[in-house]
Motif scaffolding. Structure first.
Motif, short mmCIF file in Angstrom:
data_model
loop_
_atom_site.label_atom_id
_atom_site.label_comp_id
_atom_site.label_asym_id
_atom_site.label_seq_id
_atom_site.Cartn_x
_atom_site.Cartn_y
_atom_site.Cartn_z
N LYS A 118 23.82 74.12 69.45
CA LYS A 118 24.85 73.42 70.22
C LYS A 118 25.98 74.38 70.59
CE LYS A 118 24.05 68.95 68.07
NZ LYS A 118 23.40 68.28 69.13
N VAL A 119 26.54 74.16 71.78
CA VAL A 119 27.69 74.94 72.21
C VAL A 119 28.75 73.99 72.74
CG1 VAL A 119 26.42 77.04 72.80
CG2 VAL A 119 26.74 75.31 74.53
N THR A 120 30.00 74.35 72.54
CA THR A 120 31.10 73.60 73.13
C THR A 120 31.50 74.34 74.39
OG1 THR A 120 31.85 72.87 70.97
CG2 THR A 120 33.44 72.73 72.77
N VAL A 121 31.52 73.63 75.51
CA VAL A 121 31.87 74.24 76.80
C VAL A 121 33.22 73.71 77.23
CG1 VAL A 121 31.16 74.56 79.20
CG2 VAL A 121 29.43 74.43 77.40
N SER A 122 34.14 74.64 77.55
CA SER A 122 35.45 74.30 78.08
C SER A 122 35.51 74.79 79.52
CB SER A 122 36.56 74.97 77.27
OG SER A 122 36.48 74.56 75.92
N ILE A 132 38.20 68.89 83.19
CA ILE A 132 37.08 68.27 82.47
C ILE A 132 37.36 68.52 81.00
CG2 ILE A 132 34.62 68.34 81.96
CD1 ILE A 132 34.06 69.39 84.69
N GLU A 133 37.20 67.49 80.19
CA GLU A 133 37.35 67.66 78.75
C GLU A 133 36.24 68.57 78.23
OE1 GLU A 133 39.77 66.50 76.73
OE2 GLU A 133 40.74 65.76 78.54
N PRO A 134 36.51 69.37 77.21
CA PRO A 134 35.43 70.19 76.63
C PRO A 134 34.27 69.29 76.20
CG PRO A 134 37.55 70.83 75.73
CD PRO A 134 37.78 69.58 76.53
N GLN A 135 33.04 69.79 76.35
CA GLN A 135 31.85 69.02 76.00
C GLN A 135 30.94 69.83 75.10
OE1 GLN A 135 31.21 67.62 80.39
NE2 GLN A 135 29.73 66.64 79.06
N ILE A 136 30.18 69.14 74.27
CA ILE A 136 29.18 69.77 73.42
C ILE A 136 27.82 69.61 74.09
CG2 ILE A 136 28.02 69.72 71.19
CD1 ILE A 136 30.65 68.74 69.97
N PHE A 137 27.13 70.74 74.27
CA PHE A 137 25.81 70.74 74.87
C PHE A 137 24.78 71.23 73.86
CE2 PHE A 137 28.60 70.90 78.49
CZ PHE A 137 27.99 70.07 79.42
N THR A 144 24.42 65.73 81.53
CA THR A 144 25.34 65.54 82.64
C THR A 144 26.75 65.90 82.18
OG1 THR A 144 23.95 63.74 83.41
CG2 THR A 144 26.18 63.85 84.32
N LEU A 145 27.50 66.55 83.06
CA LEU A 145 28.91 66.81 82.76
C LEU A 145 29.65 65.48 82.74
CD1 LEU A 145 29.66 69.87 85.06
CD2 LEU A 145 29.38 69.88 82.60
N SER A 146 30.67 65.40 81.91
CA SER A 146 31.46 64.18 81.85
C SER A 146 32.25 64.02 83.15
CB SER A 146 32.41 64.23 80.66
OG SER A 146 33.33 65.28 80.82
N ALA A 147 32.79 62.84 83.35
CA ALA A 147 33.60 62.58 84.54
C ALA A 147 34.74 63.59 84.62
CB ALA A 147 34.16 61.16 84.48
N ASN A 148 35.09 63.95 85.84
CA ASN A 148 36.14 64.95 86.01
C ASN A 148 37.02 64.56 87.17
OD1 ASN A 148 35.31 66.50 88.55
ND2 ASN A 148 33.42 66.37 87.38
N THR A 149 38.11 65.29 87.35
CA THR A 149 39.06 64.99 88.41
C THR A 149 39.30 66.19 89.31
OG1 THR A 149 40.89 65.57 86.94
CG2 THR A 149 40.24 63.25 87.01
N PHE A 150 38.31 67.07 89.45
CA PHE A 150 38.49 68.23 90.32
C PHE A 150 38.56 67.79 91.78
CE2 PHE A 150 36.64 70.43 86.65
CZ PHE A 150 37.60 71.42 86.49
N THR A 151 39.45 68.41 92.55
CA THR A 151 39.62 68.02 93.95
C THR A 151 39.44 69.18 94.93
OG1 THR A 151 42.00 68.39 93.76
CG2 THR A 151 41.19 66.15 93.37
N LYS A 175 30.42 75.51 92.52
CA LYS A 175 30.55 74.19 93.11
C LYS A 175 30.20 74.32 94.57
CE LYS A 175 33.68 70.32 93.45
NZ LYS A 175 33.06 69.86 94.63
N GLN A 176 29.36 73.45 95.05
CA GLN A 176 28.92 73.53 96.44
C GLN A 176 29.83 72.72 97.36
OE1 GLN A 176 26.63 75.72 97.29
NE2 GLN A 176 26.54 76.26 95.15
N HIS A 177 29.55 71.49 97.62
CA HIS A 177 30.32 70.74 98.59
C HIS A 177 30.83 69.38 98.12
CE1 HIS A 177 26.60 68.71 98.86
NE2 HIS A 177 26.01 69.70 99.50
N SER A 178 30.41 68.92 96.98
CA SER A 178 30.90 67.61 96.54
C SER A 178 32.23 67.76 95.82
CB SER A 178 29.87 66.96 95.61
OG SER A 178 29.73 67.73 94.46
N ARG A 179 32.89 66.64 95.63
CA ARG A 179 34.22 66.69 95.00
C ARG A 179 34.13 66.69 93.49
NH1 ARG A 179 37.44 63.10 99.13
NH2 ARG A 179 37.98 64.80 100.51
N ASN A 180 33.05 66.18 92.95
CA ASN A 180 32.91 66.14 91.49
C ASN A 180 31.75 67.02 91.08
OD1 ASN A 180 34.97 64.31 90.92
ND2 ASN A 180 33.66 62.60 91.51
N VAL A 181 31.90 67.67 89.93
CA VAL A 181 30.84 68.52 89.42
C VAL A 181 29.79 67.62 88.80
CG1 VAL A 181 30.26 70.31 87.78
CG2 VAL A 181 32.39 70.45 89.01
#
Length: 181
Positions: A118-122, A132-137, A144-151, A175-181
């Motif tokens: 397992k790794v924690t990703v920030s 995005i809150e840090p997540q454990i993978f 899936t990445l958790s919900a985020n607020t990137f704009t 990141k390609q073209h969408s608003r959320n990762v």
């Protein structure tokens, strides 16, 4: 009195004072375990009748250690350890300590450890807005990445992961073209 002398002579005649003695080594628990590295530890509990000329570890992913890797240790006050790296995440490794003096080679018992899975990703917005809150993978699973607020559009999202409170590695997500990762 003659009988006591004869018994004492019989007891001491089977024991040669300059008979060579092999060392005694104890394999200890591995430490500093990460995704891809660990430290193997051991202790010489008796150096034997001559100085230790070499010590180290055998390790492998197979308990029988048919074709083990060998790494040398540096003896310090009867204890030695060796850091090993380039290991595979989420894998069990078997290891045993060895010590050599003029009498020969002795080995400690086989022990095992498992590298982390397992790794924690920030994440860092890298100039964008949001978070995005840090997540454990878990290694080897799709998550899936958790919900985020990137704009920000078309940005480079750089994150770091820190396996189980150990060393950090940089991960790059585009990141390609969408608003959320």
């Amino acid at each position: 009195a003659v009988a006591v002398v004869m018994v004492m002579a019989a007891v001491f005649s089977g024991c040669k004072e300059d008979e060579p003695i092999a060392p005694t080594v104890v394999t200890k628990t591995a430490s500093d375990i990460t995704l891809v590295s660990a430290t193997l530890n051991a202790k010489i509990t008796n150096a034997g009748s001559s100085p230790i000329t070499s010590c180290g570890f055998y390790y492998d992913t197979i308990q029988s250690m048919s074709y083990p890797e060998v790494c040398e240790g540096k003896l310090d006050n009867g204890e030695f350890s060796t850091a090993i790296s380039d290991l595979t995440p989420s894998t069990t490794y078997y290891y045993r300590a060895y010590a050599i003096n003029n009498v020969g080679l002795v080995e400690g018992e086989i022990m095992s450890f498992s590298t982390y899975n397992k790794v924690t990703v920030s994440f860092d917005a890298n100039g964008g807005d949001g978070r995005i809150e840090p997540q454990i993978f878990t290694i080897g699973t799709i998550q899936t990445l958790s919900a985020n607020t990137f704009t920000r559009e078309n940005y480079l999202l750089i994150g770091t992961h820190q396996p189980m409170e150990q060393e950090q590695h940089t991960l790059i997500y585009r990141k390609q073209h969408s608003r959320n990762v």
